[in-house]
Every structure is written in C-alpha cells, then in structure tokens.
Design a protein around this motif. Structure first.
Motif, mmCIF file in Angstrom:
data_model
loop_
_atom_site.group_PDB
_atom_site.id
_atom_site.type_symbol
_atom_site.label_atom_id
_atom_site.label_comp_id
_atom_site.label_asym_id
_atom_site.label_seq_id
_atom_site.Cartn_x
_atom_site.Cartn_y
_atom_site.Cartn_z
ATOM 1 N N ALA A 21 1.070 -1.394 -0.178
ATOM 2 C CA ALA A 21 0.101 0.117 0.184
ATOM 3 C C ALA A 21 1.067 1.199 -0.370
ATOM 4 O O ALA A 21 2.008 1.243 0.383
ATOM 5 C CB ALA A 21 -0.785 0.107 1.246
ATOM 6 N N PRO A 22 0.176 2.279 -0.919
ATOM 7 C CA PRO A 22 1.348 3.396 -0.827
ATOM 8 C C PRO A 22 1.619 4.143 0.881
ATOM 9 O O PRO A 22 0.094 4.131 1.058
ATOM 10 C CB PRO A 22 0.389 4.377 -1.577
ATOM 11 C CG PRO A 22 -0.959 4.056 -2.285
ATOM 12 C CD PRO A 22 -0.600 2.549 -1.761
ATOM 13 N N GLU A 24 1.187 7.181 3.114
ATOM 14 C CA GLU A 24 -0.101 8.045 3.070
ATOM 15 C C GLU A 24 0.411 9.512 3.719
ATOM 16 O O GLU A 24 0.682 8.946 5.420
ATOM 17 C CB GLU A 24 -1.374 8.717 3.488
ATOM 18 C CG GLU A 24 -1.958 7.956 1.320
ATOM 19 C CD GLU A 24 -3.343 7.267 2.472
ATOM 20 O OE1 GLU A 24 -4.125 8.203 1.900
ATOM 21 O OE2 GLU A 24 -3.365 6.500 1.366
ATOM 22 N N GLN A 98 0.189 17.338 1.040
ATOM 23 C CA GLN A 98 -0.590 15.531 1.381
ATOM 24 C C GLN A 98 -0.295 15.507 0.249
ATOM 25 O O GLN A 98 -0.342 15.259 -0.714
ATOM 26 C CB GLN A 98 -1.773 16.042 1.677
ATOM 27 C CG GLN A 98 -2.956 14.478 1.709
ATOM 28 C CD GLN A 98 -2.315 14.132 3.507
ATOM 29 O OE1 GLN A 98 -1.727 15.228 4.406
ATOM 30 N NE2 GLN A 98 -2.114 12.411 3.029
ATOM 31 N N LYS A 100 0.479 10.514 -0.923
ATOM 32 C CA LYS A 100 0.884 9.408 -1.483
ATOM 33 C C LYS A 100 2.278 8.997 -2.026
ATOM 34 O O LYS A 100 2.324 8.838 -3.255
ATOM 35 C CB LYS A 100 -0.124 8.591 -1.673
ATOM 36 C CG LYS A 100 -1.641 8.634 -0.905
ATOM 37 C CD LYS A 100 -2.465 8.007 -2.495
ATOM 38 C CE LYS A 100 -4.199 8.173 -2.213
ATOM 39 N NZ LYS A 100 -5.032 7.940 -2.799
ATOM 40 N N THR A 102 5.553 5.874 -2.911
ATOM 41 C CA THR A 102 5.818 4.273 -2.846
ATOM 42 C C THR A 102 7.285 4.300 -2.888
ATOM 43 O O THR A 102 7.859 5.784 -3.274
ATOM 44 C CB THR A 102 5.262 3.896 -4.558
ATOM 45 O OG1 THR A 102 5.818 2.227 -4.407
ATOM 46 C CG2 THR A 102 5.725 4.689 -5.188
ATOM 47 N N TYR A 127 11.271 8.191 -2.823
ATOM 48 C CA TYR A 127 9.736 7.849 -2.456
ATOM 49 C C TYR A 127 9.480 8.398 -4.210
ATOM 50 O O TYR A 127 10.075 9.657 -4.576
ATOM 51 C CB TYR A 127 9.368 8.983 -1.683
ATOM 52 C CG TYR A 127 9.636 7.782 -0.673
ATOM 53 C CD1 TYR A 127 9.277 6.518 0.269
ATOM 54 C CD2 TYR A 127 10.417 7.957 0.558
ATOM 55 C CE1 TYR A 127 9.522 5.877 1.560
ATOM 56 C CE2 TYR A 127 10.941 7.844 2.056
ATOM 57 C CZ TYR A 127 9.672 6.534 2.227
ATOM 58 O OH TYR A 127 9.980 5.661 3.056
ATOM 59 N N CYS A 129 6.936 10.259 -6.028
ATOM 60 C CA CYS A 129 5.890 10.917 -5.516
ATOM 61 C C CYS A 129 4.447 10.438 -6.619
ATOM 62 O O CYS A 129 4.206 10.355 -7.847
ATOM 63 C CB CYS A 129 5.196 12.153 -5.998
ATOM 64 S SG CYS A 129 3.822 12.993 -5.115
ATOM 65 N N GLN A 131 0.720 11.022 -5.726
ATOM 66 C CA GLN A 131 -0.517 12.505 -5.524
ATOM 67 C C GLN A 131 -0.036 13.219 -4.605
ATOM 68 O O GLN A 131 1.068 12.554 -3.861
ATOM 69 C CB GLN A 131 -1.770 11.493 -4.488
ATOM 70 C CG GLN A 131 -2.566 12.836 -5.621
ATOM 71 C CD GLN A 131 -4.001 11.558 -4.734
ATOM 72 O OE1 GLN A 131 -4.142 10.181 -4.966
ATOM 73 N NE2 GLN A 131 -4.737 12.216 -4.017
#
Length: 135
Positions: A21-22, A24, A98, A100, A102, A127, A129, A131
């Motif tokens: 899961a990403p 957040e 804000q 998300k 990975t 990481y 990005c 979002q």
C-alpha cells in the motif's frame, strides 16, 4: 488436489507481497536544491527534500521524486498520467503537502532522475510521489 491448493496459496502470497500500500503522509517541502530543468527538453523526475509532519515518521526528512514538477499535476496527460496525480499547481519551498508515496521508484520511473542529493546521500530511500495535494 493438495498440490493445487499449495500452488494457489503461493500465488496469493506473492500477489500480496507485491501489492504494498502507498505511504500517505503530510510533509513540509524544506528544500528544492537547484533550478529545475525546463520541461520541454526531456521528461525527468526531480528529487526534493521534505520533513514529515505527524504520524510514525514525524520530523524525519525524506527525499521525494516528482515527475515534471514545473507542470501542474492535473495537466499531466502523457504516459505517466497513471502514476502521477493530485491538485498541486506548483512546488514552493516552505509549502506543506499531503502525499501518497511509494518506495518503488525504480519500478515506476526508468527515465532521467535529477537528484542533487546523490553525491552526499546514497543510502536514503527515494520515494516516488503518486499523488500530491496542498495540505
């Protein structure tokens, strides 16, 4: 029959291992290390430094790669549209975002990576990005 069940269980386990899961989080953009290249020259991702605000990574510094950061996220319409999203229009040092993310940057982006931190920090995760929105 038991061999088939073991094979199915193995497939389900590997599918879960691949589907991380990403992450957040909310973070402050603390450094844009240099002038970003113009977007019309080539496609690239650009690494910026953030400080996380809240959650399990509170106060930690992270490095985040953004695809074509001079383009508002909603205007990205090329092959990377599926891997880049959000409502952010521009990146400004000091802004809070804000995001998300990975940790699987290399699986998503194979193109040019402008990473001013590479010479002094090879160990930190970069990481990708997925979002970014204003916080």
């Amino acid at each position: 029959m038991s061999v088939l069940l073991l094979a199915i269980a193995g497939v389900e386990r590997s599918a879960r291992a691949d589907g991380v899961a990403p992450l957040e989080l909310t973070a402050k953009l603390v450094e844009i290390p240099s002038k970003m290249p113009p977007d019309d020259l080539y496609d690239y991702a650009y690494v910026m430094r953030y400080q996380v605000q809240g959650g399990p990574l509170d106060k930690q510094f992270i490095l985040v790669a953004h695809y074509k950061p001079l383009v508002p996220r909603s205007k990205i319409k090329d092959k990377m549209k599926e891997q880049v999203g959000g409502k952010l229009r521009s990146f400004n040092q000091g802004d809070v975002h804000q995001m998300k993310l990975t940790a699987d940057l290399k699986a998503i982006w194979k193109g040019a990576l402008v990473d001013e931190y590479a010479a002094t920090d090879r160990g930190s995760v970069r990481y990708w990005c997925l979002q970014v929105d204003p916080a």
